[in-house]
Design an enzyme around this catalytic site. Sequence first.
Site, PDB file in Angstrom:
ATOM      1  N   GLU A 152      38.440  44.614  37.661  1.00 19.85           N
ATOM      2  CA  GLU A 152      38.859  43.217  37.760  1.00 19.85           C
ATOM      3  C   GLU A 152      40.166  42.920  37.022  1.00 19.85           C
ATOM      4  OE1 GLU A 152      37.017  38.746  36.900  1.00 19.85           O
ATOM      5  OE2 GLU A 152      36.259  40.441  35.745  1.00 19.85           O
ATOM      6  N   GLU A 250      31.602  31.756  38.757  1.00 18.07           N
ATOM      7  CA  GLU A 250      31.928  32.137  37.391  1.00 18.07           C
ATOM      8  C   GLU A 250      32.925  31.126  36.823  1.00 18.07           C
ATOM      9  OE1 GLU A 250      32.963  36.242  34.944  1.00 18.07           O
ATOM     10  OE2 GLU A 250      34.425  35.375  36.289  1.00 18.07           O
TER      11      GLU A 250
END
Length: 265
Positions: A152, A250
């Site tokens: 990520e 998120e």
Amino acid sequence: MSHTLGYTVNCSLLFTELPVNERPQAARDAGFHAVEFWWPFESATPAQAEVDAFVGAIEKADVRLTGLNFFAGRLPGPDRGVLSHPDRAAEFRANIDVVVGIAERTGTTGFNALYGLRQEGVDPAEQDRIALENTLAAAEGVAKVGGTVLIEPISGSEDYPFKTAEEGLAFVAKAKEAGAANVALLADFFHLAVNGDDVAAVVREHAASFGHIQIADAPGRGEPGTGDLAIDELLSASQAGGYQGLVGLEYKPTVPTTESFGWLR
């Protein structure tokens, strides 16, 4: 445009008003069937009783644990992962077995390996070599449960090496070349947008190969509708481009977590 992708609730950023093991039930009560977590323990190798309590909370709430971070040091905080840290390689390797054990009991298949910051006095090339070795070990470990190691790009840390999708994808390609087929990009639309990526272009070019998508609005990282990111269009385009996974919520709610789902109605 509208999409039919399902959602998974990141219980490390949502429902933080509750203890960790009460959050799966809260997500279920809010109407969700899937949750994901950052590494929910202090240590890379927590006591079995701690692991049992966490897995038990998932099972009792009758939700699916879809995603889990590998041990990432102090998060949120100064570490932002340990994948590339030579002095923590043994800790990371030991963590792989714990992660696989949880996956065997829960069916989890997405595993975020946060890269870690550049370290003073350590050659970046050495960090990259360690990161690749650790990634290959992690990929081999989670392959046993049909899992994927996720890489990520993130924002907010100048010393984090992956800020754009292109940088993340270059490392994914390196891992694949080294023999790990089950490594993929985690496309967090918030981080990419904040770092200046053209998120629509990233989706257009790479959606089919995303390992996972996470969303928060930008700027601010609040729930969708609190910023100016075209999240619904990006998700529709991702689905049209071949992404079939879940979408991780998120974000940092600007209101109590249960109220922050208003945009979904």
